[in-house]
Design a protein around this motif. Structure first.
Motif, PDB file in Angstrom:
ATOM      1  N   SER A 183      -7.496   2.652  -4.104  1.00  0.00           N
ATOM      2  CA  SER A 183      -7.862   3.962  -4.647  1.00  0.00           C
ATOM      3  C   SER A 183      -6.715   4.657  -5.377  1.00  0.00           C
ATOM      4  O   SER A 183      -6.953   5.513  -6.224  1.00  0.00           O
ATOM      5  CB  SER A 183      -8.387   4.871  -3.528  1.00  0.00           C
ATOM      6  N   TYR A 184      -5.462   4.318  -5.092  1.00  0.00           N
ATOM      7  CA  TYR A 184      -4.323   4.954  -5.745  1.00  0.00           C
ATOM      8  C   TYR A 184      -4.095   4.429  -7.163  1.00  0.00           C
ATOM      9  O   TYR A 184      -3.339   5.006  -7.930  1.00  0.00           O
ATOM     10  CB  TYR A 184      -3.030   4.725  -4.944  1.00  0.00           C
TER      11      TYR A 184
ATOM     12  N   LYS B  17       1.584   6.934  -6.698  1.00  0.00           N
ATOM     13  CA  LYS B  17       0.461   7.768  -7.130  1.00  0.00           C
ATOM     14  C   LYS B  17       0.678   9.233  -6.756  1.00  0.00           C
ATOM     15  O   LYS B  17       0.246  10.130  -7.487  1.00  0.00           O
ATOM     16  CB  LYS B  17      -0.852   7.243  -6.533  1.00  0.00           C
ATOM     17  N   ASP B  18       1.359   9.484  -5.659  1.00  0.00           N
ATOM     18  CA  ASP B  18       1.664  10.863  -5.264  1.00  0.00           C
ATOM     19  C   ASP B  18       2.488  11.586  -6.329  1.00  0.00           C
ATOM     20  O   ASP B  18       2.490  12.810  -6.373  1.00  0.00           O
ATOM     21  CB  ASP B  18       2.433  10.895  -3.935  1.00  0.00           C
TER      22      ASP B  18
ATOM     23  N   LYS C  80       0.849   4.160  -2.878  1.00  0.00           N
ATOM     24  CA  LYS C  80       0.534   5.549  -2.513  1.00  0.00           C
ATOM     25  C   LYS C  80       1.657   6.491  -2.937  1.00  0.00           C
ATOM     26  O   LYS C  80       1.411   7.548  -3.526  1.00  0.00           O
ATOM     27  CB  LYS C  80       0.281   5.680  -1.013  1.00  0.00           C
ATOM     28  N   LYS C  81       2.900   6.117  -2.647  1.00  0.00           N
ATOM     29  CA  LYS C  81       4.037   6.968  -2.995  1.00  0.00           C
ATOM     30  C   LYS C  81       4.163   7.120  -4.513  1.00  0.00           C
ATOM     31  O   LYS C  81       4.522   8.190  -5.007  1.00  0.00           O
ATOM     32  CB  LYS C  81       5.326   6.407  -2.395  1.00  0.00           C
TER      33      LYS C  81
ATOM     34  N   LEU D 109       0.830  -1.203   0.000  1.00  0.00           N
ATOM     35  CA  LEU D 109       0.000   0.000   0.000  1.00  0.00           C
ATOM     36  C   LEU D 109       0.876   1.269   0.000  1.00  0.00           C
ATOM     37  O   LEU D 109       0.611   2.213  -0.743  1.00  0.00           O
ATOM     38  CB  LEU D 109      -0.936  -0.004   1.207  1.00  0.00           C
ATOM     39  N   ASN D 110       1.928   1.270   0.808  1.00  0.00           N
ATOM     40  CA  ASN D 110       2.837   2.421   0.861  1.00  0.00           C
ATOM     41  C   ASN D 110       3.468   2.696  -0.496  1.00  0.00           C
ATOM     42  O   ASN D 110       3.543   3.840  -0.933  1.00  0.00           O
ATOM     43  CB  ASN D 110       3.946   2.194   1.902  1.00  0.00           C
TER      44      ASN D 110
END
Length: 143
Positions: A68-69, A30-31, A27-28, A23-24
């Motif tokens: 969601s990412y 997608k950021d 997220k990173k 997940l991390n």
């Protein structure tokens, strides 16, 4: 809304025993990009690590689709990242920093630099991995 560094990003993984490290990383990634494509490794290819996925491919694919990412999910059918680039036309590849400096990724750096693709090495989440989870399950099953 702030413009992100990349338009299209790509990352891959087995995503077996989905955990916070996965997940991390998503997220990173997608950021840093507007649109994130995730390649989920097919069961047949998992064997390149001399392993077998615990969660079947179709289920792993569905789990990643629900994050969601993630904007799109594709099967990863081989390890050829350049072939994936020809098909998906991304401008950044995201990978855990535990791969930095390896001969495989040094070669990818050369190949991708020729077509203007950046490799972003993202921090590996310490303390959790599918390998660690698998070993813990094996230990628990022996009791």
């Amino acid at each position: 809304m702030t413009k992100k560094k990349y338009q299209v990003g790509y990352t891959t993984g087995v995503y077996d025993l989905f955990h916070i490290g996965h997940l991390n990383l998503l997220k990173k990634a997608k950021d840093q990009c507007e649109y994130l494509i995730v390649g989920v490794t097919i069961d047949e290819l998992v064997s390149y690590k001399n392993k077998e996925a615990i969660i079947p491919f179709e289920e792993r694919l569905e789990i990643v689709k629900q994050i969601s990412y993630v904007d799109a999910v594709v099967p990863q059918v081989n390890m050829n990242k350049m072939e994936a680039w020809y098909q998906l036309d991304f401008d950044a590849v995201f990978v855990g920093d535990d791969w930095k400096g390896t001969s495989t990724w040094n070669q990818f750096e050369k190949e991708f630099s020729e077509v203007g693709v950046t490799i972003e090495y993202l921090p590996y989440t310490k303390g959790t991995s599918s390998t660690h989870l698998r070993k813990t399950l094996e230990t628990l099953n022996r009791r």
